[in-house]
Design a protein around this motif. Structure first.
Motif, mmCIF file in Angstrom:
data_model
loop_
_atom_site.group_PDB
_atom_site.id
_atom_site.type_symbol
_atom_site.label_atom_id
_atom_site.label_comp_id
_atom_site.label_asym_id
_atom_site.label_seq_id
_atom_site.Cartn_x
_atom_site.Cartn_y
_atom_site.Cartn_z
ATOM 1 N N GLN A 46 0.824 -1.197 0.000
ATOM 2 C CA GLN A 46 0.000 0.000 0.000
ATOM 3 C C GLN A 46 0.863 1.252 0.000
ATOM 4 O OE1 GLN A 46 -3.161 0.181 -0.508
ATOM 5 N NE2 GLN A 46 -3.125 2.422 -0.425
ATOM 6 N N LEU A 47 2.001 1.183 0.705
ATOM 7 C CA LEU A 47 2.919 2.330 0.705
ATOM 8 C C LEU A 47 3.437 2.584 -0.707
ATOM 9 C CD1 LEU A 47 4.604 4.487 2.135
ATOM 10 C CD2 LEU A 47 6.312 2.703 2.635
ATOM 11 N N GLN A 48 3.741 1.500 -1.454
ATOM 12 C CA GLN A 48 4.199 1.658 -2.837
ATOM 13 C C GLN A 48 3.147 2.388 -3.662
ATOM 14 O OE1 GLN A 48 4.205 -1.896 -5.146
ATOM 15 N NE2 GLN A 48 5.506 -1.086 -6.773
ATOM 16 N N THR A 49 1.884 1.967 -3.515
ATOM 17 C CA THR A 49 0.804 2.621 -4.251
ATOM 18 C C THR A 49 0.720 4.104 -3.902
ATOM 19 O OG1 THR A 49 -0.454 0.566 -4.340
ATOM 20 C CG2 THR A 49 -1.683 2.605 -4.676
ATOM 21 N N ALA A 53 1.385 9.742 -5.414
ATOM 22 C CA ALA A 53 1.850 11.107 -5.127
ATOM 23 C C ALA A 53 2.742 11.637 -6.242
ATOM 24 C CB ALA A 53 2.600 11.123 -3.799
ATOM 25 N N ALA A 54 3.549 10.731 -6.843
ATOM 26 C CA ALA A 54 4.501 11.168 -7.863
ATOM 27 C C ALA A 54 3.845 11.421 -9.216
ATOM 28 C CB ALA A 54 5.611 10.126 -8.012
ATOM 29 N N SER A 87 6.741 0.406 -14.756
ATOM 30 C CA SER A 87 8.009 -0.319 -14.965
ATOM 31 C C SER A 87 7.921 -1.186 -16.219
ATOM 32 C CB SER A 87 8.388 -1.115 -13.712
ATOM 33 O OG SER A 87 8.664 -0.209 -12.651
ATOM 34 N N ALA A 88 8.394 -2.435 -16.179
ATOM 35 C CA ALA A 88 8.526 -3.232 -17.410
ATOM 36 C C ALA A 88 7.188 -3.817 -17.850
ATOM 37 C CB ALA A 88 9.525 -4.358 -17.188
ATOM 38 N N TRP A 89 7.050 -3.995 -19.180
ATOM 39 C CA TRP A 89 5.893 -4.719 -19.706
ATOM 40 C C TRP A 89 5.982 -6.176 -19.261
ATOM 41 C CZ3 TRP A 89 2.331 -1.696 -21.760
ATOM 42 C CH2 TRP A 89 2.698 -0.540 -22.476
ATOM 43 N N PRO A 90 4.852 -6.822 -18.976
ATOM 44 C CA PRO A 90 4.896 -8.254 -18.653
ATOM 45 C C PRO A 90 5.276 -9.066 -19.892
ATOM 46 C CG PRO A 90 2.624 -7.466 -18.796
ATOM 47 C CD PRO A 90 3.494 -6.256 -18.888
ATOM 48 N N THR A 102 10.007 8.842 -13.051
ATOM 49 C CA THR A 102 10.692 7.879 -12.196
ATOM 50 C C THR A 102 10.351 8.179 -10.742
ATOM 51 O OG1 THR A 102 12.531 7.644 -13.744
ATOM 52 C CG2 THR A 102 12.921 6.956 -11.471
ATOM 53 N N VAL A 103 9.806 7.196 -10.065
ATOM 54 C CA VAL A 103 9.458 7.353 -8.652
ATOM 55 C C VAL A 103 10.668 6.928 -7.836
ATOM 56 C CG1 VAL A 103 7.805 6.745 -6.845
ATOM 57 C CG2 VAL A 103 7.072 6.786 -9.241
ATOM 58 N N ASP A 104 11.434 7.892 -7.379
ATOM 59 C CA ASP A 104 12.711 7.594 -6.724
ATOM 60 C C ASP A 104 12.551 6.713 -5.484
ATOM 61 O OD1 ASP A 104 14.106 9.098 -8.594
ATOM 62 O OD2 ASP A 104 13.817 10.963 -7.465
#
Length: 553
Positions: free
Chosen positions: A438-441, A446-447, A512-515, A536-538
């Motif tokens: 959830q923190l990642q989301t 926010a970014a 990020s990457a395509w599956p 880019t989300v640092d």
């Protein structure tokens, strides 16, 4: 001790005074189990479920009930008989999808559970062990539908006990079981036949080698009877034998499932996945194998053959379905060994007196054997995996014919414990890390929130591949039915491209990457879409790209 005889704890009538209690408990547990399970597990189906594999099963059950002939009127090989069973359940359900899937799925679990209790009854398992077996069954197995009840029913029919006296009867049952299951499900018929034949030749104590070999050919003979009878019936219906063979076995190829071999040994997702490799291999450790009863040996051999299901398609669901015999092997193996505790201690003490150096080399050899079996079975990306695994296990069985190989066995068991310990440690570490999802989301939201407002003003965007919680935090709607990017998404390629060309997917949010399952779609996306924003989300390391359909494209 004469290890050529079956351990008395599982085959004699010792404890006959408690046998009545065990039987009453088994009968009571079966009744309570059926009533409670059928009472609390009914749930309505939603439309999404009926658009997936479950919907195919339901639709083809309906077609069969209306007179369609499986394989002839629709191509869906492997399980001709099971379509008629599903059709019968469809009629019982009156066509109601929820009732049908309830009977189809929960009925399989109940059937397998009752077969398990029948096995406990046949070997006269004491009451306290039946309670443990029931708990292990619930925790370690999963029978998603009636197909995966077959292994437990097969084991109940063919389980070797002292009360199974007629060799002719045993051989006849093998032919009948294999022929019937061939009609019901080809893969399970082949795998269970292999396991049964391995037991007949390598695992059974009774009979000379010639007699065991003769018994061992009867289950494979049953496969031929099943195939021959199916060819004869379908030939009368107008289907050429070559077409029948193509539909039932011809499409079962190595390449079809090649990308799916990737069992998470180092970080299993569940306790079942952690235990499965050990329960598959450890019974064949010589020190243990020599003390297992014939019923447990039979179950271990069949479980080894069924391991292909989970090895080929790793995941908790397939492990639990493949492991329908896992709980039986685990509990009955412990029961067998409980009668040999003092003997095992004596053997190990005698070996320890040989000195550290004399024990170390064979212990290392045992650990190496276990490592080779594990690597062969769970790291070779091919059907060859289960072949090599089986050969390695049978090598240990042959070696155990005369000796315990105590030091080598201890080394193998130590390696198994080490692998499980590492697996549990990594599993816990990953679970703790998963709390940050959830923190990642929140950090991604926010970014890129400003980018989302600018690039997706109408709120219609396809998020590929995850986190899917971005749909909520960015207030986006998925214009496609695709949330999971499974291995054969390629099969939907044309549908996806038509949706893009019809402007039904105005934007794609790439995280990020395509599956890998979208590899062939990526050039098509780049032709039809422009990059509106890339951030880019640092704090998470993710690169989020907003693709927007080209005007007039």
């Amino acid at each position: 001790m004469d290890l050529t005889q079956r351990p008395p704890s599982t085959s004699s009538a010792s404890g006959v005074g408690r046998d009545g209690i065990a039987r009453r408990l088994a009968a009571s547990a079966a009744g309570v189990f059926v009533v409670l399970y059928f009472t609390v597990t009914a749930r309505a189906l939603d439309g999404f479920q009926l658009h997936n594999d479950l919907g195919i099963q339901y639709y083809l059950a309906r077609r069969t009930s209306e007179g369609a002939v499986p394989l002839l009127d629709f191509e869906h090989g492997w399980n001709t008989l099971s379509w008629y069973i599903s059709a019968a359940l469809y009629r019982v359900a009156g066509g109601n999808a929820t009732t049908w899937v309830f009977l189809w799925g929960r009925g399989g679990f109940i059937l397998a559970g009752l077969a398990m209790l029948g096995i406990a009854w046949r070997i006269r398992l004491p009451a306290r062990w039946i309670a443990g077996l029931t708990a292990a069954w619930i925790l370690l197995t999963h029978v998603p539908h009636n197909k995966y009840a077959v292994p437990t029913v097969w084991a109940l029919m063919l389980l070797p006990t002292r009360r199974t006296t007629s060799v002719g009867w045993q051989r006849g049952l093998r032919v009948a079981a294999a022929a019937t299951v061939w009609w019901a499900h080809v893969e399970l018929a082949i795998l269970l036949t292999v396991g049964t034949a391995m037991f007949d030749v390598f695992g059974a104590r009774d009979g000379r080698l010639r007699e065991r070999l003769l018994t061992g050919v009867h289950a494979p003979l049953g496969l031929l009877v099943g195939l021959g009878s199916q060819i004869a019936v379908y030939r009368l219906l107008g289907m050429p034998p070559a077409e029948l063979v193509r539909q039932t076995v011809g499409d079962w190829t190595v390449t079809e499932f090649g990308p799916l071999f990737d069992y998470p040994l180092g970080a299993p997702d569940t306790v079942r996945m952690m235990l499965f490799p050990a329960v598959l291999i450890v019974p064949f450790v010589p020190l243990l194998w020599r003390r297992l009863s014939d019923p447990t040996r039979f179950l271990a051999m069949c479980n080894l053959a069924l391991g292909l299901i989970a090895i080929r398609r790793p995941g908790d669901g397939h492990v639990a379905a493949a492991g329908t015999l896992m709980a039986l092997v685990l509990v009955l193996g412990a029961f067998d060994l409980s009668g040999h505790g003092a003997d095992l201690v004596r053997v190990l003490r005698a070996r320890a007196r040989d000195g550290v150096l004399a024990v170390l080399a064979p212990a290392a050899g045992g650990a190496l054997w276990y490592g080779v079996a594990l690597a062969a079975g769970f790291r070779i990306p091919s059907f060859v995996a289960v072949v090599v695994l089986t050969i390695v296990c049978l090598t240990a069985v042959v070696a155990a014919l005369r000796v315990d190989l105590a030091a080598a066995s201890v080394g193998a068991l130590a390696a198994a414990v080490l692998v499980m310990t590492v697996g549990v440690g990594n599993h816990l570490r990953l679970q703790v890390g998963a709390d940050r999802a959830q923190l990642q989301t929140e950090l991604i939201t926010a970014a890129v929130q400003a980018d989302a407002r600018r690039c997706v003003p109408d709120g219609q965007a396809w998020i590929v591949p995850s986190p899917l919680t971005l749909y909520d935090t960015l207030d986006l709607q998925n214009p496609t039915p695709y949330y999971a990017f499974w291995y054969n998404l390629e099969g939907q390629r044309d549908v996806i491209l038509r949706s893009m060309d019809a402007s039904m997917i105005p934007a794609i949010v790439q995280v990020s990457a395509w599956p890998p399952s979208m590899d062939s779609l990526v050039p098509e996306i780049e032709q039809r879409y422009d990059v509106c924003a890339r951030t880019t989300v640092d704090s998470t390391g993710d690169i989020v790209t907003f693709w927007v359909a080209r005007a007039g494209g």
